[in-house]
Design an enzyme around this catalytic site. Structure first.
Site, PDB file in Angstrom:
ATOM      1  N   THR A   1       7.210 -16.306 -21.151  1.00 14.52           N
ATOM      2  CA  THR A   1       8.074 -16.021 -20.004  1.00 14.52           C
ATOM      3  C   THR A   1       9.406 -15.399 -20.426  1.00 14.52           C
ATOM      4  O   THR A   1      10.115 -15.975 -21.253  1.00 14.52           O
ATOM      5  CB  THR A   1       8.365 -17.342 -19.260  1.00 14.52           C
ATOM      6  OG1 THR A   1       7.120 -17.974 -18.974  1.00 14.52           O
ATOM      7  CG2 THR A   1       9.149 -17.104 -17.984  1.00 14.52           C
ATOM      8  N   GLU A   2       9.743 -14.245 -19.848  1.00 11.46           N
ATOM      9  CA  GLU A   2      11.028 -13.579 -20.086  1.00 11.46           C
ATOM     10  C   GLU A   2      11.301 -13.322 -21.568  1.00 11.46           C
ATOM     11  O   GLU A   2      12.452 -13.273 -21.992  1.00 11.46           O
ATOM     12  CB  GLU A   2      12.185 -14.413 -19.487  1.00 11.46           C
ATOM     13  CG  GLU A   2      12.006 -14.754 -18.010  1.00 11.46           C
ATOM     14  CD  GLU A   2      12.315 -13.596 -17.076  1.00 11.46           C
ATOM     15  OE1 GLU A   2      12.765 -12.537 -17.562  1.00 11.46           O
ATOM     16  OE2 GLU A   2      12.094 -13.736 -15.863  1.00 11.46           O
ATOM     17  N   LEU A   3      10.223 -13.152 -22.332  1.00  9.10           N
ATOM     18  CA  LEU A   3      10.324 -12.975 -23.792  1.00  9.10           C
ATOM     19  C   LEU A   3      11.143 -14.087 -24.452  1.00  9.10           C
ATOM     20  O   LEU A   3      11.800 -13.859 -25.468  1.00  9.10           O
ATOM     21  CB  LEU A   3      10.889 -11.597 -24.167  1.00  9.10           C
ATOM     22  CG  LEU A   3      10.013 -10.381 -23.876  1.00  9.10           C
ATOM     23  CD1 LEU A   3      10.524  -9.163 -24.646  1.00  9.10           C
ATOM     24  CD2 LEU A   3       8.548 -10.609 -24.226  1.00  9.10           C
TER      25      LEU A   3
END
Lengths: 389, 440
Positions: free
Chosen positions: A143-145
């Site tokens: 998630t979201e890097l």
């Protein structure tokens, strides 16, 4: 020569409806708003962008290749409100030039709070990709890097040999995101986002105050060519909504996309590769040690967008505290509602960072203020907790 | 730049936002080097504990009494001369067809035994139940004459008049001195009356606004009312937001002894009048008490609706949870802020609203009506439509139940409030003066 790797993130949260402390009804999500937003973005971005990608793959005979990561929460809403979007992605999958990545089904921060839940959500996402596209993802992006060494280890435990992360300057130092790296103590290869070139498209494309405005495919291909001699990959990671939604069609973003592959491929030795292809093709140039969490969010590139204030950590803590009781209850609907509350957007809306000029946090944000978002979330959580009794 | 300012209340006799604003702005202007002759209506002689006197250094007002409390305040001014005018005006009074909103109730609540004092001009506030009667408008005209008489000794560039009671004086002085008039709109008849507009007051406001070269509105909310209801050219209306006194910030840092308590406290502090929405506060309190027990609601202030609110709380069956303190000042205000978990301003129509800024300086988070000017500029505050009682209750409950919400609001709010400086407001006023002189 350079290998260009496009990865597009696609996610839409299930936004909560206004839920006051006096509510009795355990219906938490705003079906009307979610449906309207999804259809709007489908029409402006997903469908037209998929058409362009599909044309480009055909035109370049499979030499143009891209990767997508679609969250489970997004897919569910498409199935409900805009099934033609799923059809369109399935057609792309059939070209063989499109790779689908693994992530948490709920676009959650579960890695930070519950390893069991994290593993469950990744597996569920993989099953979804198999069912929809007949592909088993072999590259993981969180998630979201959100990333650190521990996430690489967890991904390795799940069988992934490639993980995507942010090419954060403070960790790279003099090194370049144009190389592949290895996570310490693992065989996991890391693909690092080239945030300058990615953000040139995602954020700066239509900015008239930008010195390089207007951005043409030719100019951008030249910048990609500059990598030559100092690395071999250009990882362009961005939200898919860049095309048509963050940058509207009238900015020329679709024309840019249409022209870019030809401009890139015109230079000898250049090609497009998907993440798994990069990982197979190129060696690691050393270790990329990330002891602390990084992400691709805001200028800080850390967790502060979701965990920057006391409300956010309180909401997350209270949510995950319910895990054992929810799982013991055996109530499937309750479990599903609890999981949908894990979507990171709910906590992003509570961010008080740069309030006033934090335009990014305002994007499709259903709340007037982070405080309203916290209050609403906690009321829902209160109701959910009540269902346990 | 020299300003002839027609203003209101100075400390320690401050009964509302108008006085606070006049004082803060004057001090800000003093610090940016603007010379001011400040004309102050002499407060009414009565049994109030503080014996307020007007400092009148100029010999023009010779014969007035010695001026103790103002001396300290005035001595810090470098560029301000205060001139007293013996006029019995109360900025919060209403004409005779309505009960006096402010003074009367305070007498009732706090000192019912005080006998009426003989007063030369007006009976305002001197005995319980007394009203302005027809004297209000006569008194305004008398004030205008007295203020105009001061002018012959003065030279100045701009006449600056604060709210309608001073407008007639402002118009007259501007005409005689041939100087531009700036009117400062802290509230309009539409805010105060809830649209039961008194025609005579409206006419005076309108005359002042039309005679003015420039108009200063305390918010865009107020600016919109001015444009919509008074037919004023939008090009001559500027917005200058109110601010908060730095001294108050310092004061609030000195610790008072902590007050032990088990209950959460939700605070209403302001005049208890229709404009301030006290009945919405009580309705929200009732809703809160449906889901929480350990909470008390404190209503601090005086006003024409005090008795009605006491009755209403009883009718709602929440009388035991609502505390009426009467009018508070000084340390009592600090003490009540120190006790409070949340300050609520449910105003029906609030041109600006300085009190939420005061609450924030005292580290108390605020829930404010969206129908307020301050809501335009405050981001770290909870906001609600004054009529949305359920949502008001929802937010009150959230603050009381979730300490991290309270902490985040407090932490950011106390930083944000430091942005509201009277010196900045004064600088903006100075620009308005310059425009007024330039376009002469």
């Amino acid at each position: 020569m350079a290998s260009v790797c496009f990865y597009f993130q696609i996610h839409q949260p299930q936004r909560l409806r206004r839920f006051s402390i006096f509510e009795q009804d355990a219906e938490y999500f705003d079906a009307e708003a979610n449906s309207a937003i999804l259809r709007k973005i489908a029409a402006k971005c997903y469908l037209p962008a998929n058409t362009v990608i599909s044309e480009l793959i055909e035109k370049h005979d499979g030499r143009f290749r891209v990767a997508f990561s679609l969250t489970g929460v997004f897919v569910e809403q498409c199935e409900r409100y805009a099934p033609e979007v799923i059809d369109s992605f399935q057609q792309l999958a059939e070209t063989g030039a499109v790779e689908f990545l693994a992530e948490t089904y709920y676009h959650s921060l579960s890695f930070l709070y519950s390893r069991d839940e994290f593993v469950h959500q990744v597996q569920r996402h993989v099953e979804l990709m198999q069912r929809l596209f007949g592909q088993t993802p072999i590259v993981f992006r969180n998630t979201e890097l959100i990333y650190n060494n521990a996430i690489a280890k967890a991904a390795a435990d799940l069988g992934y040999q490639t993980v995507l992360c942010e090419g954060a300057d403070h960790l790279l130092g003099y090194r370049s995101p144009a190389y592949l790296y290895t996570a310490p103590g693992t065989d996991v290869k890391l693909l690092l986002k080239n945030y300058r070139l990615s953000d040139d498209i995602a954020f700066r494309f239509s900015s008239k105050s930008w010195a390089d405005y207007p951005l043409t495919a030719e100019k951008f291909a030249r910048w990609i060519g500059d990598v030559d001699g100092q690395g071999y990959v250009v990882n362009l990671f961005m939200d898919y909504e860049t095309f048509g939604e963050h940058q509207w069609a009238d900015t020329g973003i679709f024309d840019f996309l249409r022209q870019l592959p030809a401009a890139v491929l015109e230079r000898r030795g250049n090609d497009f590769k998907t993440p798994s292809e990069l990982s197979t093709y190129y060696p690691s140039s050393g270790e990329f040690d990330v002891p602390h969490m990084i992400s691709w969010a805001d200028t800080e590139r850390d967790l502060s967008a979701w965990l920057g204030n006391a409300m956010q950590s309180n909401a997350l803590h209270e949510l995950y505290r319910l895990e054992p009781a929810i799982k013991e209850s055996g109530d499937e609907q309750l479990l599903e509602d609890w999981r949908l509350l894990q979507t990171s957007d709910h906590f992003y809306y509570m961010s008080t960072k740069n309030l006033g000029d934090g335009t990014v946090h305002k994007y499709f944000n259903p709340y007037d203020s982070p405080y309203d978002s916290f209050i609403n979330f906690m009321n829902v959580l209160d109701n959910l907790r009540g269902r346990l009794e | 730049m020299k300003i002839f300012m027609l203003g209101w209340e100075f400390p320690p006799f401050i009964s509302g936002g108008l006085g606070t604003a006049c004082f803060g702005l004057t001090r800000g202007l003093d610090r940016v080097g603007v010379d001011i002759t400040f004309v102050l209506p002499r407060p009414i002689e009565n049994a109030d504990a503080e014996h307020v006197r007007i400092l009148s250094p100029a010999s023009a007002t010779a014969g007035r009494r010695a001026e103790v409390p103002y001396a300290t305040i005035a001595s810090e001014f470098k560029h301000v001369t205060i001139r007293g005018v013996d006029a019995a005006l109360d900025p919060y009074a209403r004409p005779s067809d309505e009960p006096s909103t402010h003074q009367t109730e305070r007498r009732v609540a706090e000192s019912p035994a005080i006998p009426a004092q003989p007063a030369p001009v007006s009976v305002l506030g001197n005995s319980p139940g007394s009203h302005y009667g027809g004297d209000m408008f006569a008194e305004i005209e008398r004030y205008a004459t007295l203020a105009t008489n001061l002018v012959s000794h003065e030279t100045f560039d701009v006449v600056h008049a604060h709210d309608w009671m001073t407008y007639l004086a402002g118009i007259e002085i501007a005409r005689e001195s041939r100087r531009p008039l700036v009117v400062h709109v802290h509230s309009t008849e539409f805010d105060r009356s809830g649209f039961h507009v008194n025609q005579r007051i409206y006419d005076i406001e309108r005359a002042g606004m039309h005679a003015a070269r420039r108009i200063i509105a305390v918010s865009y909310l107020t600016r919109n009312i001015i444009l919509r209801h008074y037919g004023v050219d939008p090009r001559k209306v500027d917005v200058v937001y109110n601010a908060i006194d730095d001294d108050l910030e310092e004061q609030s840092r000195t610790e008072l002894p902590p007050i032990a308590r088990d209950d959460k406290i939700v605070l209403f502090l302001g005049r208890i009048t229709m404009q301030k929405g006290p009945e919405y506060f009580l309705a929200a309190a009732k809703r809160v008490l449906e889901v929480m027990d350990n909470v008390r609601f404190v209503m601090a202030g005086s006003g024409d609706l005090v008795r009605r609110m006491i009755e209403l709380a009883a009718e709602m069956g929440i009388g035991h949870k609502v505390l009426f303190t009467g009018f508070l000042r000084g340390d009592d205000v600090r003490r009540v802020f120190q006790m409070a978990d949340l300050y609520v301003m449910p105003s029906v129509s609030e041109p600006f609203g300085i009190a939420p800024l005061e609450a924030l300086t005292h580290d108390v988070p605020v829930l404010i009506s969206k129908q307020s000017g301050v809501a335009e500029v405050l981001t770290h505050a909870l906001k609600v439509d004054f009529w949305d009682v359920d949502e008001m209750a929802n937010k009150i409950v959230a603050v009381l139940r979730h300490p991290p919400l309270q902490a985040t609001l407090r932490e950011h709010g106390s930083i944000e409030v430091q942005r509201f400086s009277w010196q900045d407001a004064a600088t903006r006023c100075l620009q308005v003066y310059q425009t007024a002189c330039g376009s002469a």
